[in-house]
Design an enzyme around this catalytic site. Sequence first.
Site, mmCIF file in Angstrom:
data_model
loop_
_atom_site.group_PDB
_atom_site.id
_atom_site.type_symbol
_atom_site.label_atom_id
_atom_site.label_comp_id
_atom_site.label_asym_id
_atom_site.label_seq_id
_atom_site.Cartn_x
_atom_site.Cartn_y
_atom_site.Cartn_z
ATOM 1 N N GLU A 13 -7.187 -12.397 6.073
ATOM 2 C CA GLU A 13 -6.191 -11.761 6.958
ATOM 3 C C GLU A 13 -6.747 -11.876 8.376
ATOM 4 O O GLU A 13 -6.176 -12.548 9.221
ATOM 5 C CB GLU A 13 -5.975 -10.298 6.542
ATOM 6 C CG GLU A 13 -4.952 -9.551 7.396
ATOM 7 C CD GLU A 13 -4.798 -8.078 6.999
ATOM 8 O OE1 GLU A 13 -5.725 -7.520 6.368
ATOM 9 O OE2 GLU A 13 -3.749 -7.477 7.339
ATOM 10 N N HIS A 69 0.879 -1.178 0.000
ATOM 11 C CA HIS A 69 0.000 0.000 0.000
ATOM 12 C C HIS A 69 0.910 1.219 0.000
ATOM 13 O O HIS A 69 1.688 1.398 0.948
ATOM 14 C CB HIS A 69 -0.889 0.004 1.245
ATOM 15 C CG HIS A 69 -1.738 -1.228 1.364
ATOM 16 N ND1 HIS A 69 -3.039 -1.281 0.913
ATOM 17 C CD2 HIS A 69 -1.458 -2.466 1.855
ATOM 18 C CE1 HIS A 69 -3.526 -2.490 1.126
ATOM 19 N NE2 HIS A 69 -2.596 -3.233 1.694
ATOM 20 N N HIS A 108 -8.037 -8.385 -0.506
ATOM 21 C CA HIS A 108 -7.598 -8.894 0.783
ATOM 22 C C HIS A 108 -8.652 -9.901 1.263
ATOM 23 O O HIS A 108 -9.853 -9.601 1.221
ATOM 24 C CB HIS A 108 -7.508 -7.758 1.807
ATOM 25 C CG HIS A 108 -6.317 -6.861 1.641
ATOM 26 N ND1 HIS A 108 -6.015 -6.224 0.472
ATOM 27 C CD2 HIS A 108 -5.355 -6.500 2.531
ATOM 28 C CE1 HIS A 108 -4.906 -5.507 0.642
ATOM 29 N NE2 HIS A 108 -4.478 -5.656 1.882
ATOM 30 N N ASP A 116 3.449 -5.072 2.520
ATOM 31 C CA ASP A 116 2.153 -4.534 2.951
ATOM 32 C C ASP A 116 2.246 -3.033 3.249
ATOM 33 O O ASP A 116 1.946 -2.216 2.380
ATOM 34 C CB ASP A 116 1.616 -5.332 4.150
ATOM 35 C CG ASP A 116 0.100 -5.269 4.290
ATOM 36 O OD1 ASP A 116 -0.567 -4.651 3.431
ATOM 37 O OD2 ASP A 116 -0.430 -5.847 5.249
#
Length: 344
Positions: free
Chosen positions: A206, A25, A203, A284
């Site tokens: 998670e 990100h 996603h 990430d």
Amino acid sequence: MPGQMAMTDLDHFIIGLPKAELHLHIEGSLEPELMFALARRNGVALPYPDVEALRAAYAFSNLQDFLDIYYAGAAVLRTSADFHDLALAYFDRAAADGVVHAEIMFDPQTHTARGIAFATVIEGLLSAMAAAQARHGMTSCLIMSFLRHLTEDDAFATLAEAQPWLDRITAVGLDSSELGHPPEKFARVFAAARGAGLKCVAHAGEEGPPAYVSGALDALRVDRIDHGNRALEDSALVERLAASGMVLTVCPLSNLRLCVISAMDRHPIDRMLAAGLRATVNSDDPAYFGGYIADNYRAVAAARGLSRADLAQIARNSLTGSFLPADRIAELGARLDAFVLRHG
Ligand code: ADE
Ligand code: ZN
């Protein structure tokens, strides 16, 4: 890599492996020093007196704890130059870790909700991508991620705003608070994005249950799963992921910092590989989780005793699992094979 420690042979091997970063990100690469510099440049007040106090706040019990700080930090990003500087700092850092290709997620809604134009965000990112290509020979592409705590109508509005840039966006993604926001909520907007020629990632697994991973496959028809850890709780799902060659973009330091695992030596990366899953290793939100991509490779290698062959397989998965054209994948794969022959 802690600056004061000598590099080991394994460090050289990890850094030298030509690799792609598939789960990053860009807002999560905002280092505290740059956050303070941009706050000063833009006259934005931060609720922390200095970099040390900010870093001390990076103690998270779960995903939401992190997201609250991450969205607040993004408030310093206001101009195209800010987005350019943010992304170029990431590309420079990634190049030093042997990243030859990066697929970066950005969250337009985090910015448009604050009155920052979509054009401001994407123009800054695109100019940094061109600079990374010129400076490092690094290729990159954009994944426009929808915030799943917002509505599907909001996601549709973002897709409409992106229309003039769709030829420079490779994929859509789905991020933010997972629990309570299953993939099915976004089935129609993902279908529209796919119809417009975009790849799809989400996603899943998670914090959310295995059903969210199957939901991403069935309702969103994703090309990759971001994270996917909790798929391991369902053996039929693991078989399905393995049989279809689905790529998982795994993020070990993130998993540790967000308490998805209790300790790095409990990380399931080797179980994933042994189950035939196409796992990759990624950073990430490196500015928040204590390391860039090579730190993530190093952490799982040390904690789970991964061999050089395992690490090379992870890097190979990142190249073949990328959205690059086949000729560039073949070129990078040949570089990887040559490197492993010399150093494996
Ligand atoms: N946004 C940024 N990082 C994220 C993560 N690890 N999970 C969900 N949303 C995110
Ligand atoms: Zn993520």
